[in-house]
Design an enzyme around this catalytic site. Structure first.
Site, PDB file in Angstrom:
ATOM      1  CD  GLU A  36      30.950  45.006  39.924  1.00 58.50           C
ATOM      2  OE1 GLU A  36      31.739  45.290  40.840  1.00 58.50           O
ATOM      3  OE2 GLU A  36      31.088  44.003  39.187  1.00 58.50           O
ATOM      4  CB  ALA A  56      36.681  38.865  33.872  1.00 60.44           C
ATOM      5  NE  ARG A  57      37.730  44.829  37.390  1.00 62.70           N
ATOM      6  CZ  ARG A  57      38.086  44.101  38.447  1.00 62.70           C
ATOM      7  NH1 ARG A  57      37.376  43.047  38.818  1.00 62.70           N
ATOM      8  NH2 ARG A  57      39.138  44.429  39.170  1.00 62.70           N
ATOM      9  CG  HIS A  82      32.839  42.155  42.256  1.00 62.48           C
ATOM     10  ND1 HIS A  82      33.304  43.129  41.433  1.00 62.48           N
ATOM     11  CD2 HIS A  82      33.895  41.322  42.450  1.00 62.48           C
ATOM     12  CE1 HIS A  82      34.578  42.918  41.150  1.00 62.48           C
ATOM     13  NE2 HIS A  82      34.962  41.801  41.767  1.00 62.48           N
TER      14      HIS A  82
END
Ligand code: 8YV
Length: 317
Positions: free
Chosen positions: A266, A236-237, A284
């Site tokens: 990130e 997700a995050r 990612h």
């Protein structure tokens, strides 16, 4: 007779690269400016900001309020992705700026990545690979791994991606539990409202929730509830996780392992993760396949085309 007066192209700003065939169409139809290629983004924004009518960006990158303020003619923020958490939606709404996403087309890839991380982490595939690559197999006696088939999996966020993950782990005879804002009546899986209760009950906790609230969901106490036999997977995050608490829990084996595609800041990843053998780390990459990125790019093109021909973009949020 041909019309010699070339039609003025709209100026668009790319914050990150798009696949070559999409880039080609963008260059054909728009005047393209590339923020990711300049070493002086502030200067570039000052120079060309007033011209820019469209921005193409990624889900994680988004577009900050500070940047939107430099783009007074902005009409559309076309996200190549599904997350809107990195775009200031309130500012966009107030200024009549469309925000669009690419829903549906990346669901399978993200769910595939979750499964890949889950299997890799429980079966210690990263560590195994390092042993082989370093030529250490003859001297190494790896500990036995955790069986994947038959685990209990808890999914946080049962949207499109969460449901696609559930379908995949079902093929591994998993018992599936989930949490979301409310139970989803069309689903047979067990709903558990309280995230600590969910974490306590499962072998693997998979985070697939949207990050629009911006709040940390995976706190130190959730990791405690997951416990030393439990694994955490995140597609997700990173900002939904207390990353320092996660790292500490992994170092001190208060959870068994983690598979992470996303991080809080990130592309920075805390170095503490690098030496751990109970993690699988990815930069990612969940939607990063040729097929999916092309589909996402085509949706971005459709959203831009609608906006610049005076129509409502099909995938606005
Ligand atoms: C992409 C994402 O990595 O959809 C999202 O919100 O974060 C990812 O699918 C990103 O959008 C790349 O453009």
């Amino acid at each position: 007779m041909t019309n010699n007066i070339a039609q003025q192209k709209s100026h668009i700003l790319l914050t990150q690269a798009v696949p070559a065939p999409i880039d080609e169409i963008l260059r054909r139809d728009y005047d393209v400016h590339r923020l990711y290629e300049t070493s002086e983004p502030k200067k570039m924004l000052a120079d060309i900001g007033p011209l820019i009518e469209g921005v193409v960006t990624g889900g994680a990158k988004g577009l900050s309020r500070e940047m939107m303020e430099c783009l007074p003619a902005l009409k559309i923020v076309a996200i190549s992705g599904i997350g809107t958490d990195a775009v200031d939606l309130a500012y966009a709404a107030k200024h009549g700026i469309y925000v669009t996403t690419t829903p549906g087309v990346l669901t399978d890839d993200v769910a595939d990545m979750a499964l890949g991380l889950l299997i890799s982490t429980l079966r210690q595939m990263s560590e195994g690979e390092q042993v082989v690559r370093a030529g250490r197999w003859p001297q190494t006696n790896l500990p036995l791994a955790r069986k994947v088939t038959g685990t209990t999996v808890g999914i946080i966020g049962m949207g499109r991606v969460g449901q696609a993950i559930a379908r995949r782990v079902a093929a591994f005879d998993a018992r599936i539990l989930y949490t979301d804002l409310a139970p989803i009546s069309s689903l047979d899986y067990t709903f558990i409202a309280d995230i600590h209760a969910l974490a306590q009950e499962v072998d693997v906790l998979v985070l697939a929730a949207s990050a629009d609230s911006g709040k940390v969901i995976i706190s130190e106490s959730v990791l405690e509830a997951l416990g030393p036999e439990g694994y955490f997977i995140n597609v997700a995050r990173g900002k939904l996780v207390d990353e320092a608490a996660l790292l500490d829990a992994l170092i001190h084996k208060r959870i068994a392992g983690a598979g992470l595609d996303v991080f809080a800041h990130e592309p920075h990843v805390p170095e503490g993760f690098f030496t751990l053998n109970n993690v699988t780390l990815q930069p990612h990459r969940a939607s990063a396949t040729v097929q999916t990125r092309l589909e996402m790019g085509n949706i971005v093109l459709a959203n831009l085309a609608a906006c610049f021909s005076g129509n409502v973009p099909p995938h606005r949020v």
